[in-house]
Scaffold this motif. Structure first.
Motif, PDB file in Angstrom:
ATOM      1  N   THR A  51     -29.942 -31.486  42.558  1.00 52.01           N
ATOM      2  CA  THR A  51     -28.578 -31.365  42.032  1.00 52.01           C
ATOM      3  C   THR A  51     -28.547 -31.720  40.555  1.00 52.01           C
ATOM      4  O   THR A  51     -27.984 -30.986  39.735  1.00 52.01           O
ATOM      5  CB  THR A  51     -27.625 -32.300  42.821  1.00 52.01           C
ATOM      6  N   GLN A  52     -29.171 -32.831  40.208  1.00 52.31           N
ATOM      7  CA  GLN A  52     -29.167 -33.289  38.817  1.00 52.31           C
ATOM      8  C   GLN A  52     -29.903 -32.302  37.912  1.00 52.31           C
ATOM      9  O   GLN A  52     -29.397 -31.929  36.847  1.00 52.31           O
ATOM     10  CB  GLN A  52     -29.797 -34.680  38.727  1.00 52.31           C
ATOM     11  N   ALA A  53     -31.084 -31.862  38.318  1.00 57.72           N
ATOM     12  CA  ALA A  53     -31.870 -30.931  37.499  1.00 57.72           C
ATOM     13  C   ALA A  53     -31.121 -29.616  37.308  1.00 57.72           C
ATOM     14  O   ALA A  53     -31.104 -29.058  36.200  1.00 57.72           O
ATOM     15  CB  ALA A  53     -33.237 -30.693  38.145  1.00 57.72           C
ATOM     16  N   CYS A  54     -30.488 -29.123  38.365  1.00 55.09           N
ATOM     17  CA  CYS A  54     -29.747 -27.861  38.260  1.00 55.09           C
ATOM     18  C   CYS A  54     -28.523 -28.020  37.361  1.00 55.09           C
ATOM     19  O   CYS A  54     -28.157 -27.085  36.651  1.00 55.09           O
ATOM     20  CB  CYS A  54     -29.372 -27.342  39.647  1.00 55.09           C
ATOM     21  N   ASP A  55     -27.903 -29.196  37.371  1.00 52.17           N
ATOM     22  CA  ASP A  55     -26.795 -29.461  36.443  1.00 52.17           C
ATOM     23  C   ASP A  55     -27.281 -29.404  34.999  1.00 52.17           C
ATOM     24  O   ASP A  55     -26.614 -28.823  34.142  1.00 52.17           O
ATOM     25  CB  ASP A  55     -26.168 -30.836  36.720  1.00 52.17           C
ATOM     26  N   PHE A  56     -28.436 -30.004  34.729  1.00 54.81           N
ATOM     27  CA  PHE A  56     -28.994 -29.914  33.373  1.00 54.81           C
ATOM     28  C   PHE A  56     -29.310 -28.456  33.035  1.00 54.81           C
ATOM     29  O   PHE A  56     -29.004 -27.980  31.945  1.00 54.81           O
ATOM     30  CB  PHE A  56     -30.230 -30.806  33.207  1.00 54.81           C
ATOM     31  N   ARG A  57     -29.908 -27.728  33.979  1.00 54.73           N
ATOM     32  CA  ARG A  57     -30.223 -26.309  33.766  1.00 54.73           C
ATOM     33  C   ARG A  57     -28.964 -25.519  33.430  1.00 54.73           C
ATOM     34  O   ARG A  57     -28.927 -24.758  32.463  1.00 54.73           O
ATOM     35  CB  ARG A  57     -30.874 -25.745  35.039  1.00 54.73           C
ATOM     36  N   ASP A  58     -27.924 -25.718  34.223  1.00 54.53           N
ATOM     37  CA  ASP A  58     -26.694 -24.940  34.061  1.00 54.53           C
ATOM     38  C   ASP A  58     -25.923 -25.300  32.794  1.00 54.53           C
ATOM     39  O   ASP A  58     -25.090 -24.514  32.343  1.00 54.53           O
ATOM     40  CB  ASP A  58     -25.792 -25.123  35.288  1.00 54.53           C
ATOM     41  N   ASN A  59     -26.180 -26.466  32.239  1.00 55.71           N
ATOM     42  CA  ASN A  59     -25.460 -26.926  31.041  1.00 55.71           C
ATOM     43  C   ASN A  59     -26.363 -27.002  29.814  1.00 55.71           C
ATOM     44  O   ASN A  59     -25.949 -27.535  28.784  1.00 55.71           O
ATOM     45  CB  ASN A  59     -24.816 -28.284  31.313  1.00 55.71           C
ATOM     46  N   LEU A  60     -27.567 -26.433  29.927  1.00 56.03           N
ATOM     47  CA  LEU A  60     -28.514 -26.526  28.809  1.00 56.03           C
ATOM     48  C   LEU A  60     -27.978 -25.843  27.557  1.00 56.03           C
ATOM     49  O   LEU A  60     -28.160 -26.346  26.452  1.00 56.03           O
ATOM     50  CB  LEU A  60     -29.881 -25.954  29.203  1.00 56.03           C
TER      51      LEU A  60
END
Length: 157
Positions: A51-60
């Motif tokens: 969840t955390q990694a995908c949040d960073f991915r989606d907000n990069l």
């Protein structure tokens, strides 16, 4: 709980060189002159870490527009990080700290509470490092869900 090292705003960010998911060496000094989000997470592929990694991915994109690069660090081996990156389409470097020395140096490994018990492990933590290599913001025991949105709201201007 025993006292453990914690970083604060104004501290020099501890230097590191770690292998990424391809086995290439990545150093914090590679980002000198740029702002960096350095985040520490317990294990690639687990629900919270995904969840955390995908949040960073989606907000990069938004982080990049604000002048921030992102580095994720866990104790996982490069091979596991590569699988995690590929499965989740992650678009920022994942670094391997198998001996947990960098985690410990940043105060992101030690005693923590887990379901009411004191355990030793990775403390989910996020740091904003300025272009001068100093800590701008240190956040310990962050939640995996909603953390990136909160971080974006609190980015320095």
């Amino acid at each position: 709980m025993t006292e453990q090292k914690r970083l604060s705003a104004g501290d020099q960010a501890p230097a590191f060189t770690l292998k990424d998911s391809e086995g290439k060496q990545v150093s914090l000094s590679d980002f000198q002159g740029r702002s960096v989000v350095v985040y520490f997470y317990p294990a690639a592929g687990t629900p919270g870490c995904t969840t955390q990694a995908c949040d960073f991915r989606d907000n990069l994109g938004e982080l990049s527009e604000s002048g921030f690069d992102v580095l994720g660090i866990s104790p996982d081996k490069p091979e596991k990080l590569a699988k995690f990156r590929d499965e989740e389409g992650l678009n920022f470097p994942l670094l391997s700290d198998p001996d947990r020395s960098v985690l410990a140096g940043w105060g992101a490994f030690g005693e923590k509470q887990n379901y009411g018990k004191t355990v030793v492990g990775v403390i989910r933590s996020t740091f904003l490092v300025g272009p001068d290599g100093k800590i701008v913001k240190a956040m310990y025991n962050v939640r995996a869900t909603g953390h990136v949105a909160k971080l974006l709201r609190e980015l320095p201007a």
